[in-house]
Design an enzyme around this catalytic site. Structure first.
Site, PDB file in Angstrom:
ATOM      1  N   LYS A  76     -22.120  18.019  38.125  1.00  0.00           N
ATOM      2  CA  LYS A  76     -21.040  17.574  38.204  1.00  0.00           C
ATOM      3  C   LYS A  76     -19.994  17.757  39.693  1.00  0.00           C
ATOM      4  O   LYS A  76     -21.004  18.495  40.403  1.00  0.00           O
ATOM      5  CB  LYS A  76     -20.197  18.996  37.148  1.00  0.00           C
ATOM      6  CG  LYS A  76     -18.206  18.946  37.563  1.00  0.00           C
ATOM      7  CD  LYS A  76     -18.391  19.695  36.319  1.00  0.00           C
ATOM      8  CE  LYS A  76     -16.561  20.171  36.282  1.00  0.00           C
ATOM      9  NZ  LYS A  76     -16.542  21.305  35.394  1.00  0.00           N
ATOM     10  N   SER A 167     -12.996  19.639  31.501  1.00  0.00           N
ATOM     11  CA  SER A 167     -13.178  18.881  32.283  1.00  0.00           C
ATOM     12  C   SER A 167     -14.065  18.701  32.996  1.00  0.00           C
ATOM     13  O   SER A 167     -14.515  17.098  33.574  1.00  0.00           O
ATOM     14  CB  SER A 167     -12.927  19.160  33.708  1.00  0.00           C
ATOM     15  OG  SER A 167     -13.383  21.054  33.957  1.00  0.00           O
ATOM     16  N   SER A 191     -14.725  23.776  29.786  1.00  0.00           N
ATOM     17  CA  SER A 191     -14.879  22.640  30.409  1.00  0.00           C
ATOM     18  C   SER A 191     -15.728  21.844  30.435  1.00  0.00           C
ATOM     19  O   SER A 191     -16.470  21.233  30.548  1.00  0.00           O
ATOM     20  CB  SER A 191     -15.172  22.554  32.029  1.00  0.00           C
ATOM     21  OG  SER A 191     -13.369  22.513  32.302  1.00  0.00           O
TER      22      SER A 191
HETATM   23  N1  GLN Z   1      -8.801  23.088  29.922  1.00  0.00           N
HETATM   24  C1  GLN Z   1      -9.161  24.402  31.312  1.00  0.00           C
HETATM   25  C2  GLN Z   1      -8.386  24.546  32.534  1.00  0.00           C
HETATM   26  O1  GLN Z   1      -7.346  23.492  32.456  1.00  0.00           O
HETATM   27  C3  GLN Z   1     -10.856  24.904  31.056  1.00  0.00           C
HETATM   28  C4  GLN Z   1     -10.878  24.228  32.550  1.00  0.00           C
HETATM   29  C5  GLN Z   1     -12.721  24.280  32.941  1.00  0.00           C
HETATM   30  O2  GLN Z   1     -13.066  25.414  31.612  1.00  0.00           O
HETATM   31  N2  GLN Z   1     -12.796  24.145  34.255  1.00  0.00           N
HETATM   32  O3  GLN Z   1      -7.955  24.888  33.366  1.00  0.00           O
END
Ligand code: GLN
Length: 525
Positions: A76, A167, A191
């Site tokens: 990532k 994400s 994510s």
């Molecule tokens: N959806 C969550 C957020 O936007 C989790 C993000 C993540 O795990 N990086 O904070």
């Protein structure tokens, strides 16, 4: 060859059926053919082929470093990679090139694994769709299967494609579309598991402190962990065995005895006690996801496991608690991006303040700016006690809920990973993304709040032909047990993988629209 697991392809490498260079070329070819997915921000083709050549000679000499030698992987784009752009899918870092590798990347390279590139994501990992990055949204490879197209009843792929979740959507799409055997994601609130579930791959969120965060550009330091995406639970265990361990560069890491890379051969379901949290029957849970949840609970029960309802009474507060803590940490983390040391710098230089403001306005999207603003609000002297300290107290209560359940003899919890299968891009973005993103994480965020390990495993295809995932949550540092249970489930649900007709057609570089055929046992919900 591309649809094999790491263990399987590693055997093929050792038996000389394919060389690391041939394997890497196949992956690079698949990346080209699945460009429409927008899964990669940077493809490191030259570097990959150089690393592959080195792996070739190790195999020729009969001395590969281990099971990961010659295995192509992706990372990532919020993990630092030496001399390779690391953008966090943000205009702020679009030209940033770190001088070092994140510990997890270095560990994989030390094993001889081959870095194919950096994957697309939501900007600074804020989101649940991979729709909010500066380089455009990631498309879910399952949207291009003939099965999905038939169910969607439309020939227009551009109208009907579904999101990957986020994400770490690019990482999940890479593993699902067979361009990579392994991908690193990050998991702060779900994510890794969310896109893993929506793209039909195994996604492991390790316990906080088990895997080093050094070189992972922070979102929420107290919750971030590197996540692992693979095609099997056994592969996830193999990779975790390499990545885990104390790192002097991350003072939150701990040394936990880690006996073997391999999971124990047998797994005794009879001695297993599985909890079903009643609060996870959340609003918005789709009937098909619920059906899968019951089906796997029944599978475990009929095999002799004790499956019982449990309660995690503070679950309903976890989304709000997460957002206060997340935004507060975001506000402080993002302060480093001021246009002075690295990253984007605006041309406005009428005053230092004007330079800061325009740099940050130009560099961040509105999701990031919104979180910085609200985080600073929570941290104001007059609000600190009311928001930040309260949220920390709630965090303790949420952790205590898990502790009480695990303390009562429950080995692990079985829950859905997401509320439903993947949403169409048009539906996902029509709703306010922030609200959507908050709802999506209802089953994943409590785990980060409590620092626990969890694994999402694909269990079936929905009636739309899209993956549904379930999650196992365990006590801290019980990854091996979790993964052994995940493997047990995996072997019984027989989740199909996407197949591409031209998997072995290395010479053909022509563009193709991706998926043409889906094979495997049908397991529609
Ligand atoms: N959806 C969550 C957020 O936007 C989790 C993000 C993540 O795990 N990086 O904070």
């Amino acid at each position: 060859m591309l649809s094999l697991t790491i263990r399987e392809v590693s055997l093929a490498l050792r038996e000389g059926k394919i060389s690391p260079t041939e394997l890497s070329r196949k992956c690079l070819n698949r990346i080209r053919k699945t460009r429409h997915l927008n899964a990669y921000i940077t493809v490191t083709e030259e570097l990959a082929l150089k690393q592959a050549q080195e792996a070739d000679s190790r195999y020729l000499q009969g001395a590969p470093k281990g099971l990961l030698d010659g295995i192509p992987f992706t990372v990532k784009d919020n993990f630092c990679t030496e001399n390779i752009k690391t953008t966090c899918a943000s205009r702020m870092l679009k030209d940033y090139t770190p001088p070092y590798h994140a510990t997890v990347v270095q560990k994989l390279l030390d094993q001889g694994a081959i870095l194919l590139g950096k994957t697309n994501m939501d900007e600074f990992a804020m989101g649940s769709g991979s729709t909010d990055g500066a380089f455009g949204p990631v498309r879910n490879p399952w949207s291009y299967t003939t099965l999905y197209r038939e169910q969607a009843g439309s020939g227009d792929a551009d109208l009907e494609w579904v999101v990957t979740g986020g994400s770490s959507g690019g990482s999940a799409a890479a593993v699902a579309s067979l361009s990579s055997f392994l991908a690193l994601g990050s998991d702060t609130g779900g994510s890794t598991r969310n896109p893993g579930a929506l793209c039909g791959v195994v996604a492991l969120k390790p316990s906080y402190g088990l895997v080093s965060r050094h070189g992972l550009i922070p979102l929420v330091n107290s919750m971030d962990v590197p996540g692992i995406m693979t095609r099997s639970a056994e592969d996830a265990a193999l990779v975790l065995g390499i990545l885990q361990g104390r790192d002097v560069r991350d003072s939150t890491t701990v040394d936990v005895p880690w006996p073997h890379a391999e999971l124990p051969k047998g797994f005794d379901v009879h001695n297993l006690c599985v909890g079903i949290p009643k609060e996870y029957h959340a609003p918005g849970l789709s009937p098909e996801t619920l059906a899968q949840w019951s089906r796997v609970a029944d599978l475990l029960e009929s095999a002799g496991a004790r499956v019982l309802p449990v309660s995690l009474p503070h679950t309903q507060h976890s989304i709000v608690c997460y957002h206060v803590l997340c935004n507060a940490e975001v506000a402080s983390n993002m302060a480093r991006f001021d246009g002075l040391e690295y990253g984007h710098r605006s041309g406005v230089d009428s005053s230092t303040e004007a330079m800061y403001t325009t740099t940050r306005h130009e560099g961040f999207n509105d999701v990031v700016r919104g979180r910085i603003l609200s985080g600073n609000y929570f941290l104001l002297r007059q609000n600190y006690e009311h928001y930040f300290v309260k949220a920390q107290q709630v965090r303790r209560l949420i952790s205590e809920d898990f502790r009480a359940v695990f303390g009562s003899g429950v080995d692990m919890l079985l829950t859905p990973t997401t509320l439903a299968d993947a949403a169409r891009y048009s539906d996902f973005t029509q709703e306010d993304n922030r609200t959507r993103s908050a709802q999506e994480d209802v089953f994943t965020q409590p785990v980060n709040i409590a620092g626990l390990p969890a694994v999402s495993i694909p269990t079936a295809l929905s009636s739309r032909g899209l993956p549904i995932g379930l999650q196992l949550i365990g006590p801290a540092f019980q990854e091996r047990k979790l993964l052994a249970a995940a493997r047990w489930i995996e072997q019984r649900v027989c989740f199909p993988s996407i197949r591409y007709q031209d998997d072995d057609n290395v010479a053909d570089d022509s563009e193709s629209d991706g998926v043409v055929k889906k094979q495997g046992k049908s397991s529609a919900a």
